[in-house]
Design a protein around this motif. Sequence first.
Motif, PDB file in Angstrom:
ATOM      1  N   LYS A 173      42.078  44.043  39.491  1.00 32.15           N
ATOM      2  CA  LYS A 173      42.177  42.593  39.637  1.00 32.15           C
ATOM      3  C   LYS A 173      41.367  42.167  40.855  1.00 32.15           C
ATOM      4  N   ARG A 174      40.672  41.054  40.703  1.00 34.41           N
ATOM      5  CA  ARG A 174      39.878  40.562  41.842  1.00 34.41           C
ATOM      6  C   ARG A 174      40.796  39.872  42.831  1.00 34.41           C
ATOM      7  N   GLN A 175      40.802  40.346  44.048  1.00 33.39           N
ATOM      8  CA  GLN A 175      41.668  39.734  45.057  1.00 33.39           C
ATOM      9  C   GLN A 175      40.883  39.484  46.324  1.00 33.39           C
ATOM     10  N   LYS A 176      41.541  38.833  47.292  1.00 28.82           N
ATOM     11  CA  LYS A 176      40.848  38.537  48.553  1.00 28.82           C
ATOM     12  C   LYS A 176      40.593  39.805  49.345  1.00 28.82           C
ATOM     13  N   HIS A 178      40.892  44.161  49.473  1.00 25.45           N
ATOM     14  CA  HIS A 178      41.032  45.352  48.642  1.00 25.45           C
ATOM     15  C   HIS A 178      41.642  46.518  49.378  1.00 25.45           C
ATOM     16  N   TYR A 245      46.764  45.899  40.841  1.00 28.78           N
ATOM     17  CA  TYR A 245      46.678  45.305  42.161  1.00 28.78           C
ATOM     18  C   TYR A 245      47.854  45.836  42.954  1.00 28.78           C
TER      19      TYR A 245
END
Lengths: 286, 231
Positions: A173-176, A178, A245
């Motif tokens: 998942k793309r998150q702020k 990593h 995530y």
Amino acid sequence: MAADMRLPTIRKQVSLSSSLSALDGKDLVVPGDVITSDTGFMRGHGTYMDEEKLTASVAGEVERVNKLICVRPLKTRFNGEVGDVVVGRITEVQQKRWKVETNSRLDSVLLLSSVNLPGGELVSGMDSIYLGIRKCEVQSVFSDGALSLHTRSLKYGKLGQGVLVQLSPSLIKRQKTHFHNLPCGASIILGNNGFVWLYPTPGHQDEEAGGYYTSLEPVSLSDREVISRLRNCLLALGAHKVLLYDTSVLYCYESSLPHQIKDILKPEVMEEIVMMTRQKLVELEG
Amino acid sequence: MAGLELLSDQGYRLDGRKATELRKVHARMGLFAQVDGSAYIEQGNTKALAVVYGSHEDRAARLHDRAVINCQYSMATFSTAERKRRPHGDRKSTEMSLHLKQTFEAAVLTNLYPRSQIDIYVKILQSDGGNYSACVNAATLAVIDAGIPMRDYVCACTAGFVDETPLADLCHAEESGGGTSLALALLPRGGHIDHLETLMEAAMTACKGVSKVLDEVVRQHLQEVSALTGE
């Protein structure tokens, strides 16, 4: 010594009944399907123009963003964008740069001028001992799709002791951020390219070293067990296509505590753990 | 030979199908986790497995503007009635590999991936006629599973001719029965099948031209030889 053997069977997909309703809004296409004949749209990834008709070229979900239409395939190699964090393995050392394997279409390039040494010096072409696994950030994309990486900030650099898990990029998942320090006692780096790095949470003194100092002290048994359990959990989540995530990994870890580490990869145990994880995630949203 | 007629009087074939009926097709995608794309297909008794390693760096960097497609066709040693000595590397396999490569070069949008290489490996696990068709179909599914962009599906099937009746999807006995057979792969929505007609006409005209030339050669030879011996 007894070995566990089983015949191959079709793996059941673990899903809650509520997830079927998630299919209603999705527009699924296959290669050759005409998406629209309207010429007002721009075409993105996964489509091509066939005599004025916008046609899909991969099997996946249609994404419409204003005037841009693209099709996202279920499974694909990593297509990097500027700013993505990746974990890669150095495969080749050339004159002024390193080739990095990042599970993408072409090997990525790490220019030596973009690498930090301890003390802030830059690496010259003569040094060739800095192989291994590194975390880097995507700086730019070349015209043929190869990525140019850099490790300019102190957060990035060579990774010390830990475990690499290779998964599909579409599951991350793309998150702020990593980099996560999990409360169970280990840290995790979820690279956008599907490579996940698990390592024991470093003590305070390692933070100042600039990412180069690799601690070779032996890792304690409890830390190793936590990391092994996390690795098996990641593989179980990957096998059942659960989005990864920090929260989902943590729930999976907690759900797996009643079982022994080596049992997690058995199909029936995997199903149970993933089912519990999904339930907890749904409760979190609802 | 009694009992071995390919088409009975009532119109039934050896396995009970009608002339235009296909065999039962059963296919699955996404079998293996380690590879980018994989698919398994069963067409009647023919079983084929295809695996795709999608779009990685081409070490030799052969083409600077397109991807190179690398195909390998092989048959398992247990796929035929007698154990196969050379699973791959023999002439038939190399020819099939080349056909597969040409087929997929036409269908896959290779210009999106310069300097990279796509590997397609197909293996026949059980051979009962229509090997090439099963391979093409399995490879199509595997390429779609790998998320590699294609213009359209590539579908293939065989057809043959017995007693003035065209048969669809031949099994091994029908293929080796001595009749004609045709294996065709096409993109179902595309228009490139139209070229077949013009191609056939051009070939026929060319053949008639060749026959004229051969005719002249024979007649001239006849004249020369009869002139020599005619005295």
